[in-house]
Design a protein around this motif. Structure first.
Motif, short mmCIF file in Angstrom:
data_model
loop_
_atom_site.label_atom_id
_atom_site.label_comp_id
_atom_site.label_asym_id
_atom_site.label_seq_id
_atom_site.Cartn_x
_atom_site.Cartn_y
_atom_site.Cartn_z
N LYS A 204 0.92 -1.34 0.06
CA LYS A 204 0.07 0.12 -0.09
C LYS A 204 1.12 1.31 -0.17
O LYS A 204 0.72 2.24 -0.81
N TYR A 205 1.80 1.18 0.90
CA TYR A 205 2.73 2.40 1.00
C TYR A 205 3.76 2.84 -0.15
O TYR A 205 3.73 3.81 -1.06
N GLU A 207 2.80 1.64 -3.24
CA GLU A 207 1.77 2.33 -4.24
C GLU A 207 1.70 3.71 -4.19
O GLU A 207 1.56 4.32 -5.12
N GLU A 208 1.33 4.04 -2.93
CA GLU A 208 1.02 5.69 -2.61
C GLU A 208 2.30 6.17 -3.10
O GLU A 208 1.93 7.53 -3.54
N LYS A 209 3.55 5.88 -2.92
CA LYS A 209 4.49 6.51 -3.15
C LYS A 209 5.08 6.77 -4.85
O LYS A 209 5.70 7.21 -5.12
N ASP A 210 4.20 5.51 -5.39
CA ASP A 210 4.34 5.49 -6.81
C ASP A 210 5.73 4.80 -7.17
O ASP A 210 6.39 5.35 -8.01
#
Ligand code: FMN
Length: 243
Positions: A204-205, A207-210
């Protein structure tokens, strides 16, 4: 605006290591870099209990100053990690602090922040200690730069600007011009595979940070050979680690 550096000391006494930090602070002030020195002994830092809750749930159940310190580290343009050498390695206090930052190995929070290490010793342990400290910076996703060391025979020697040149250069420089080492790229790949296949919190982390589609945490100068080696390494571990 002036750049800000946090210098972390981990000797209980204000002697050799602290003296070096003061010298560095005075010198950096002249080039408009403000250094704030803190000592880990002034904070309540409990020993890690090994529950792994920070890794798996992003929560630590110990009630102490660690959250505050980990937030604090994220507010600076550069970090100086310092320690007296004990038994050829870092001080126990610094190790306790580092152990408690374990979530950053999975979910890095100080990516690209330049780190400089400062160590003092009577005679031995410099190579071993600095190698370990560089490795910690890499695992945090931070950027290891210069290493400054003094022995009992050189402790009076003033720090020379060439000893912190690389640190200062990285503080001033656009991250796009950073050149991560092959070791940094490999650690990135390992963490990426963990995020993709092993730890839900991480995915999740990341992904959020791309970061999942990236070669590194941010655009940087990576030459073609490093790219090929890092990519091969990534594909190899991706295949080996099962979902
Ligand atoms: C517990 C302890 C272990 C030490 N181990 C080493 C060592 O392995 N090798 C060495 O050369 N000096 C060793 N020293 C000396 C310190 O590294 C040296 O005095 C250092 O500069 C102290 O820094 P400080 O004044 O900031 O506390 C040790 C000192 C202590 C107290």
């Amino acid at each position: 605006m002036n750049k800000k550096v946090l210098a972390i000391n981990s000797s209980k006494r204000k002697r050799n290591t602290y003296g070096l930090l003061i010298d560095i602070k005075d010198q950096l002030k002249k080039i408009n870099i403000e250094v704030e020195i803190i000592n880990l002994h002034d904070y309540n830092i409990e020993i890690c209990t090994g529950c792994e809750s920070c890794i798996l749930k992003d929560k630590c159940f110990l009630d102490d100053d660690m959250d505050m310190l980990m937030n604090k580290l994220q507010q600076y343009d550069g970090i100086i990690l310092s320690t007296p050498i004990y038994l050829n390695n870092i001080s126990g206090k610094l190790k306790i602090f580092i152990d408690r930052t374990c979530r950053w190995v999975h979910r890095p929070a100080i990516t690209g922040i330049p780190i400089m290490n400062v160590v003092t010793t009577s005679f031995s342990g410099i190579y071993n200690t600095l190698k370990y400290m560089d490795n910690v910076a890499i695992q945090w996703g931070a950027f290891p730069t210069d290493n400054i060391s003094r022995k009992v025979t050189t402790i009076e020697d003033k720090v020379q600007p060439k000893e912190y040149k690389n640190f200062v250069k990285h503080i001033m420089m656009d991250k796009k011009l950073y050149k991560p080492s092959i070791q940094q790229l490999i650690y990135f790949s390992v963490s990426k595979v963990l995020a993709q296949k092993v730890i839900k919190r991480d995915s999740k982390y990341w992904e959020e940070k791309d970061w999942l589609s990236k070669k590194y945490f941010y655009d940087a100068k990576i030459n073609i050979f490093k790219k090929i080696i890092a990519n091969k390494f990534y594909r190899m571990i991706y295949k080996k680690v099962k979902l």
